[in-house]
Write a protein that holds these residues in place. Sequence first.
Motif, PDB file in Angstrom:
ATOM      1  N   GLY A 187       0.834  -1.195   0.000  1.00 10.69           N
ATOM      2  CA  GLY A 187       0.000   0.000   0.000  1.00 10.69           C
ATOM      3  C   GLY A 187       0.867   1.243   0.000  1.00 10.69           C
ATOM      4  N   LYS A 188       0.531   2.193  -0.834  1.00 10.56           N
ATOM      5  CA  LYS A 188       1.339   3.409  -0.914  1.00 10.56           C
ATOM      6  C   LYS A 188       1.191   4.294   0.312  1.00 10.56           C
ATOM      7  N   GLU A 189       0.159   4.030   1.135  1.00  8.36           N
ATOM      8  CA  GLU A 189      -0.019   4.801   2.369  1.00  8.36           C
ATOM      9  C   GLU A 189       0.575   4.091   3.580  1.00  8.36           C
ATOM     10  N   ASP A 190       1.216   2.962   3.367  1.00  7.28           N
ATOM     11  CA  ASP A 190       1.808   2.187   4.461  1.00  7.28           C
ATOM     12  C   ASP A 190       3.095   2.856   4.933  1.00  7.28           C
ATOM     13  N   LYS A 191       3.392   2.700   6.204  1.00  9.61           N
ATOM     14  CA  LYS A 191       4.659   3.185   6.761  1.00  9.61           C
ATOM     15  C   LYS A 191       5.656   2.050   6.943  1.00  9.61           C
ATOM     16  N   TYR A 192       5.161   0.837   7.156  1.00  4.58           N
ATOM     17  CA  TYR A 192       6.019  -0.332   7.380  1.00  4.58           C
ATOM     18  C   TYR A 192       5.472  -1.507   6.582  1.00  4.58           C
ATOM     19  N   PRO A 193       5.875  -1.687   5.319  1.00  5.85           N
ATOM     20  CA  PRO A 193       6.967  -0.984   4.644  1.00  5.85           C
ATOM     21  C   PRO A 193       6.491   0.307   3.983  1.00  5.85           C
ATOM     22  N   SER A 194       7.348   1.284   4.009  1.00  9.16           N
ATOM     23  CA  SER A 194       7.074   2.553   3.340  1.00  9.16           C
ATOM     24  C   SER A 194       7.373   2.411   1.848  1.00  9.16           C
ATOM     25  N   PRO A 195       6.854   3.321   1.016  1.00 14.89           N
ATOM     26  CA  PRO A 195       7.202   3.287  -0.405  1.00 14.89           C
ATOM     27  C   PRO A 195       8.713   3.321  -0.638  1.00 14.89           C
ATOM     28  N   GLU A 196       9.433   4.027   0.224  1.00 16.84           N
ATOM     29  CA  GLU A 196      10.893   4.079   0.076  1.00 16.84           C
ATOM     30  C   GLU A 196      11.518   2.711   0.339  1.00 16.84           C
ATOM     31  N   GLN A 197      11.001   1.986   1.327  1.00 14.68           N
ATOM     32  CA  GLN A 197      11.519   0.650   1.616  1.00 14.68           C
ATOM     33  C   GLN A 197      11.160  -0.333   0.504  1.00 14.68           C
ATOM     34  N   VAL A 198       9.977  -0.188  -0.084  1.00 15.56           N
ATOM     35  CA  VAL A 198       9.607  -1.017  -1.230  1.00 15.56           C
ATOM     36  C   VAL A 198      10.528  -0.725  -2.412  1.00 15.56           C
ATOM     37  N   ALA A 199      10.843   0.552  -2.623  1.00 17.56           N
ATOM     38  CA  ALA A 199      11.747   0.922  -3.716  1.00 17.56           C
ATOM     39  C   ALA A 199      13.137   0.331  -3.484  1.00 17.56           C
ATOM     40  N   GLU A 200      13.590   0.333  -2.237  1.00 21.71           N
ATOM     41  CA  GLU A 200      14.891  -0.261  -1.919  1.00 21.71           C
ATOM     42  C   GLU A 200      14.887  -1.756  -2.214  1.00 21.71           C
ATOM     43  N   LEU A 201      13.812  -2.441  -1.808  1.00 22.05           N
ATOM     44  CA  LEU A 201      13.696  -3.872  -2.090  1.00 22.05           C
ATOM     45  C   LEU A 201      13.709  -4.131  -3.590  1.00 22.05           C
ATOM     46  N   THR A 202      12.971  -3.333  -4.330  1.00 18.99           N
ATOM     47  CA  THR A 202      12.907  -3.501  -5.787  1.00 18.99           C
ATOM     48  C   THR A 202      14.283  -3.333  -6.417  1.00 18.99           C
ATOM     49  N   GLN A 203      15.033  -2.337  -5.959  1.00 13.68           N
ATOM     50  CA  GLN A 203      16.360  -2.092  -6.523  1.00 13.68           C
ATOM     51  C   GLN A 203      17.335  -3.219  -6.192  1.00 13.68           C
ATOM     52  N   ILE A 204      17.302  -3.679  -4.948  1.00  7.45           N
ATOM     53  CA  ILE A 204      18.205  -4.764  -4.542  1.00  7.45           C
ATOM     54  C   ILE A 204      17.946  -6.016  -5.381  1.00  7.45           C
ATOM     55  N   LEU A 205      16.685  -6.383  -5.527  1.00  4.90           N
ATOM     56  CA  LEU A 205      16.370  -7.606  -6.266  1.00  4.90           C
ATOM     57  C   LEU A 205      16.655  -7.441  -7.756  1.00  4.90           C
ATOM     58  N   ALA A 206      16.488  -6.218  -8.284  1.00  6.81           N
ATOM     59  CA  ALA A 206      16.854  -5.970  -9.682  1.00  6.81           C
ATOM     60  C   ALA A 206      18.362  -6.120  -9.867  1.00  6.81           C
ATOM     61  N   ASP A 207      19.126  -5.577  -8.934  1.00  5.11           N
ATOM     62  CA  ASP A 207      20.588  -5.686  -9.017  1.00  5.11           C
ATOM     63  C   ASP A 207      21.043  -7.139  -8.921  1.00  5.11           C
ATOM     64  N   GLU A 208      20.296  -7.955  -8.190  1.00  2.00           N
ATOM     65  CA  GLU A 208      20.649  -9.362  -8.029  1.00  2.00           C
ATOM     66  C   GLU A 208      20.094 -10.239  -9.149  1.00  2.00           C
ATOM     67  N   GLY A 209      19.332  -9.637 -10.058  1.00  2.00           N
ATOM     68  CA  GLY A 209      18.760 -10.394 -11.164  1.00  2.00           C
ATOM     69  C   GLY A 209      17.649 -11.337 -10.752  1.00  2.00           C
ATOM     70  N   LYS A 210      16.930 -11.002  -9.669  1.00  2.00           N
ATOM     71  CA  LYS A 210      15.860 -11.863  -9.172  1.00  2.00           C
ATOM     72  C   LYS A 210      14.538 -11.541  -9.860  1.00  2.00           C
ATOM     73  N   ASP A 211      13.662 -12.532  -9.902  1.00  2.00           N
ATOM     74  CA  ASP A 211      12.341 -12.395 -10.511  1.00  2.00           C
ATOM     75  C   ASP A 211      11.399 -11.820  -9.467  1.00  2.00           C
ATOM     76  N   PHE A 212      11.139 -10.510  -9.548  1.00  2.00           N
ATOM     77  CA  PHE A 212      10.318  -9.818  -8.561  1.00  2.00           C
ATOM     78  C   PHE A 212       9.256  -8.995  -9.267  1.00  2.00           C
ATOM     79  N   GLU A 213       7.991  -9.179  -8.845  1.00  2.35           N
ATOM     80  CA  GLU A 213       6.867  -8.427  -9.400  1.00  2.35           C
ATOM     81  C   GLU A 213       6.254  -7.578  -8.287  1.00  2.35           C
TER      82      GLU A 213
END
Length: 254
Positions: A187-213
């Motif tokens: 949810g974009k209104e969530d604090k835990y995880p916040s949108p920034e934490q979701v963005a961090e997760l997305t970047q880490i998994l992209a850098d690792e070449g993982k299949d993340f949707e």
Amino acid sequence: MSETSPAATGSLTATTITIAGDGDDRIEAYLACPEGEATRGGVVVIHHMPGYDRGSKEIARRFAELGYDAICPNLYSREAPGASPDDAAAVARANGGVPDERLIGDVAGAAAYLRALPTSNGKVGVIGYCSGGRQSVLAACNVDVDAAVDCYGAFVTGTPGADFPLKITNLVDQLPNLRSPLLGLFGKEDKYPSPEQVAELTQILADEGKDFEPHSYEGAGHAFFAVDRPSYNVAAANDGWEKIADFYGRHLGS
């Protein structure tokens, strides 16, 4: 005349069982299965912090209605056997939550139980909500599963505050070990995880070449799937269920 599938009719059975969890401990679990002998995938449902409650069991039954064998292990079986969900959750929270090592063992035991069923096609997914979302990712980094779903799991990335009641760390160091495709619903209104934490997760998994949707919903906060809470968001939850069904359909083969 073709036979109607159990998934189409919604016919299912559900019962409480005992399975081997971490350390071969006997723990309670709730098993829901479609009727019929057709082979299908399985789903391990990791309950939220409030515990092994009616809502968690309803989720297991929903997966059975979708055509999967589903099991929800009671992660608090050891702390408060036979206690109400509220009391068991209070005990678990006072103890700092479920230790990560034990969670891994309990999910591995639940996955093994599903794969041993005569209806199993050998594929198992895992899903968790809230604290269970983090635990779903943790399991997917340490257990051989075929698909994982993280529903707004807090502290997959980010750092818990000093006053946070659970004794947990983030999973940043474990994310390179992710063993399966991962679907994330936030949810974009969530604090835990916040949108920034979701963005961090997305970047880490992209850098690792993982299949993340990842999918994030406008106007939705934490626990938007919870039909018995003010946080319930009909549009986000309905779309989330459609995405879960599609994701598991592609990876679990039911």
